[in-house]
Scaffold this motif. Structure first.
Motif, mmCIF file in Angstrom:
data_model
loop_
_atom_site.group_PDB
_atom_site.id
_atom_site.type_symbol
_atom_site.label_atom_id
_atom_site.label_comp_id
_atom_site.label_asym_id
_atom_site.label_seq_id
_atom_site.Cartn_x
_atom_site.Cartn_y
_atom_site.Cartn_z
ATOM 1 N N THR A 3 0.813 -1.219 0.000
ATOM 2 C CA THR A 3 0.000 0.000 0.000
ATOM 3 C C THR A 3 0.845 1.267 0.000
ATOM 4 O O THR A 3 0.594 2.200 -0.777
ATOM 5 C CB THR A 3 -0.927 0.015 1.231
ATOM 6 O OG1 THR A 3 -1.674 -1.196 1.262
ATOM 7 C CG2 THR A 3 -1.872 1.195 1.170
ATOM 8 N N ILE A 32 2.481 2.790 -3.315
ATOM 9 C CA ILE A 32 1.453 3.188 -4.277
ATOM 10 C C ILE A 32 0.735 4.450 -3.817
ATOM 11 O O ILE A 32 0.519 5.383 -4.592
ATOM 12 C CB ILE A 32 0.443 2.039 -4.498
ATOM 13 C CG1 ILE A 32 1.143 0.833 -5.127
ATOM 14 C CG2 ILE A 32 -0.710 2.500 -5.384
ATOM 15 C CD1 ILE A 32 0.250 -0.372 -5.315
ATOM 16 N N VAL A 33 0.361 4.492 -2.536
ATOM 17 C CA VAL A 33 -0.325 5.666 -2.002
ATOM 18 C C VAL A 33 0.560 6.904 -2.102
ATOM 19 O O VAL A 33 0.098 7.998 -2.468
ATOM 20 C CB VAL A 33 -0.742 5.420 -0.535
ATOM 21 C CG1 VAL A 33 -1.225 6.725 0.111
ATOM 22 C CG2 VAL A 33 -1.842 4.364 -0.475
ATOM 23 N N VAL A 35 0.522 8.124 -5.734
ATOM 24 C CA VAL A 35 -0.741 8.765 -6.090
ATOM 25 C C VAL A 35 -0.789 10.185 -5.534
ATOM 26 O O VAL A 35 -1.167 11.139 -6.233
ATOM 27 C CB VAL A 35 -1.930 7.930 -5.573
ATOM 28 C CG1 VAL A 35 -3.235 8.723 -5.698
ATOM 29 C CG2 VAL A 35 -2.045 6.625 -6.356
ATOM 30 N N LYS A 36 -0.372 10.344 -4.276
ATOM 31 C CA LYS A 36 -0.370 11.675 -3.667
ATOM 32 C C LYS A 36 0.618 12.611 -4.360
ATOM 33 O O LYS A 36 0.371 13.812 -4.482
ATOM 34 C CB LYS A 36 -0.031 11.564 -2.183
ATOM 35 C CG LYS A 36 -1.137 10.945 -1.341
ATOM 36 C CD LYS A 36 -0.751 10.907 0.123
ATOM 37 C CE LYS A 36 -1.881 10.341 0.972
ATOM 38 N NZ LYS A 36 -1.520 10.276 2.416
ATOM 39 N N TYR A 57 -6.138 -3.796 -6.758
ATOM 40 C CA TYR A 57 -5.654 -2.549 -6.184
ATOM 41 C C TYR A 57 -6.753 -1.615 -5.691
ATOM 42 O O TYR A 57 -6.489 -0.757 -4.841
ATOM 43 C CB TYR A 57 -4.766 -1.826 -7.191
ATOM 44 C CG TYR A 57 -3.530 -2.619 -7.536
ATOM 45 C CD1 TYR A 57 -2.510 -2.805 -6.606
ATOM 46 C CD2 TYR A 57 -3.388 -3.216 -8.781
ATOM 47 C CE1 TYR A 57 -1.385 -3.549 -6.912
ATOM 48 C CE2 TYR A 57 -2.261 -3.961 -9.098
ATOM 49 C CZ TYR A 57 -1.268 -4.126 -8.157
ATOM 50 O OH TYR A 57 -0.157 -4.878 -8.459
ATOM 51 N N THR A 58 -7.982 -1.734 -6.185
ATOM 52 C CA THR A 58 -9.044 -0.878 -5.660
ATOM 53 C C THR A 58 -9.381 -1.238 -4.218
ATOM 54 O O THR A 58 -9.967 -0.429 -3.494
ATOM 55 C CB THR A 58 -10.316 -0.973 -6.520
ATOM 56 O OG1 THR A 58 -10.680 -2.353 -6.700
ATOM 57 C CG2 THR A 58 -10.108 -0.323 -7.873
ATOM 58 N N LEU A 60 -6.689 1.042 -2.576
ATOM 59 C CA LEU A 60 -6.537 2.417 -3.038
ATOM 60 C C LEU A 60 -7.903 2.986 -3.425
ATOM 61 O O LEU A 60 -8.532 2.535 -4.381
ATOM 62 C CB LEU A 60 -5.593 2.452 -4.248
ATOM 63 C CG LEU A 60 -5.236 3.826 -4.807
ATOM 64 C CD1 LEU A 60 -4.491 4.659 -3.768
ATOM 65 C CD2 LEU A 60 -4.389 3.668 -6.075
ATOM 66 N N LYS A 61 -8.346 3.961 -2.674
ATOM 67 C CA LYS A 61 -9.623 4.609 -2.949
ATOM 68 C C LYS A 61 -9.356 5.886 -3.750
ATOM 69 O O LYS A 61 -8.975 6.917 -3.201
ATOM 70 C CB LYS A 61 -10.347 4.935 -1.639
ATOM 71 C CG LYS A 61 -10.495 3.746 -0.688
ATOM 72 C CD LYS A 61 -11.224 2.580 -1.337
ATOM 73 C CE LYS A 61 -11.354 1.404 -0.364
ATOM 74 N NZ LYS A 61 -11.974 0.216 -1.002
ATOM 75 N N PHE A 62 -9.506 5.785 -5.070
ATOM 76 C CA PHE A 62 -9.188 6.910 -5.946
ATOM 77 C C PHE A 62 -9.981 6.742 -7.240
ATOM 78 O O PHE A 62 -10.216 5.611 -7.677
ATOM 79 C CB PHE A 62 -7.684 6.939 -6.240
ATOM 80 C CG PHE A 62 -7.163 8.269 -6.708
ATOM 81 C CD1 PHE A 62 -6.714 9.208 -5.804
ATOM 82 C CD2 PHE A 62 -7.138 8.587 -8.067
ATOM 83 C CE1 PHE A 62 -6.238 10.452 -6.224
ATOM 84 C CE2 PHE A 62 -6.675 9.814 -8.504
ATOM 85 C CZ PHE A 62 -6.221 10.749 -7.576
ATOM 86 N N TYR A 109 -10.994 6.009 -10.886
ATOM 87 C CA TYR A 109 -10.252 5.119 -11.776
ATOM 88 C C TYR A 109 -11.070 4.727 -13.011
ATOM 89 O O TYR A 109 -12.296 4.876 -13.057
ATOM 90 C CB TYR A 109 -9.829 3.850 -11.033
ATOM 91 C CG TYR A 109 -10.968 2.924 -10.658
ATOM 92 C CD1 TYR A 109 -11.388 1.911 -11.527
ATOM 93 C CD2 TYR A 109 -11.624 3.055 -9.436
ATOM 94 C CE1 TYR A 109 -12.430 1.050 -11.179
ATOM 95 C CE2 TYR A 109 -12.665 2.210 -9.085
ATOM 96 C CZ TYR A 109 -13.071 1.208 -9.960
ATOM 97 O OH TYR A 109 -14.107 0.371 -9.625
#
Length: 283
Positions: free
Chosen positions: A122, A125-126, A129-130, A151-152, A155-157, A159
């Motif tokens: 996690t 990757i986080v 993204v940031k 990955y979802t 990771l809450k983003f 997509y």
């Protein structure tokens, strides 16, 4: 490459290619780190047996971020060798107290390896993204439904994801369809677990650009050196490729190795004495 309790293992070769290795330790515990390069399984076997039989090590764990043969997680006909099954049986034969892996390509491999622990993925990757994306304007892209599901969950983003159009005769990817919204000018981070020549990501980037995407980045946990021989490099479609320290051993201005997460034992393991440099054979 092998590292034992933070000390790199020196492997030299006789003229016929067979390995010559010197290892010395007085520790009762050992962590073997294995950053896979081809045809190293026998060296792993030799090192493990040496630690037990000659050094008296009683507790050996294996840190193997990349699982070789994980792609061969099923067979379709009797003539195909189920290489993953046999590789996992080989790993199990060495009776490691723990086997730590990273982002396993197939859940089949996790089911077949004894005492396996999957390292969290996690954090890198986080952080990416940031660093690269704005949740109001940008998206993450998953090249297929498998990576989307994988990955979802962590990771809450916003997509979108792809569905590959594959030639089942030779396995090549003919193109892909994109499901989900790709806003005009949106920066995109493609996320997946592994890359060989990069064909999946080449098709993804081309389609994303066609839909009006802005800057495109790629993160793959395991990036094979073969990516340098594929068509993805040099096409000016990607701003940067990010990967972790697992199987990429080359250097390229487009590729950055990030987020190395050493095994938990690395902080507490007592360093071994540095092994003496092997004497080259005069034969």
């Amino acid at each position: 490459m092998f590292i034992i309790n933070n000390i790199p293992v020196q492997v030299e070769r006789f003229p016929d290619g067979t390995p010559r290795i010197n290892i010395s330790t007085s520790d009762a515990r050992a962590v073997i780190e294995w950053f896979y390069e081809k045809d190293e399984e026998m060296i792993l076997f030799m090192i493990t047996n040496h630690l037990r039989e000659q050094c008296g090590v009683v507790d050996i764990s294996l840190y193997m971020p990349y699982i070789p043969h994980a792609r061969m997680d099923r067979v379709k006909k009797v003539s195909e060798v189920f290489t993953l099954k046999h590789f996992c049986a080989f790993i199990n034969s060495m009776s490691f107290s723990k086997v730590t892996v990273r982002d396993a390509h197939s859940s089949v491999s996790l089911a077949m390896i004894n005492n396996v622990v999957q390292e969290p993925i996690t954090e890198p990757i986080v952080k990416l993204v940031k660093k690269l994306l704005n949740p109001k304007t940008d998206i993450v892209f998953y090249p297929d439904e498998g990576s989307c599901k994988r990955y979802t969950e962590i990771l809450k983003f916003p997509y979108a994801f792809g569905i590959k159009n594959r030639n089942w005769e030779d396995g090549s990817i003919m193109g892909l369809d994109i499901h989900g919204d790709v806003p005009k000018g949106a920066n995109v981070l493609i996320i997946d677990d592994i890359s060989s020549y990069g064909g999946t990501f080449l098709n993804s980037a081309k389609k994303l650009k066609k839909l009006g995407a802005g800057s495109i980045y790629l993160y793959v946990t395991h990036c094979e050196n073969a990516i340098l021989d594929g068509q993805l490099i040099g096409r000016n479609l990607l701003e940067k490729i990010y990967t972790t320290k697992s199987i990429f051993t080359q250097t390229h201005e487009l590729i950055e190795v990030i987020g190395e997460a050493p095994p938990a034992e690395k902080e507490t393991a007592k360093p071994t004495r540095r092994p003496p440099k092997p004497i080259k054979s005069e034969e």
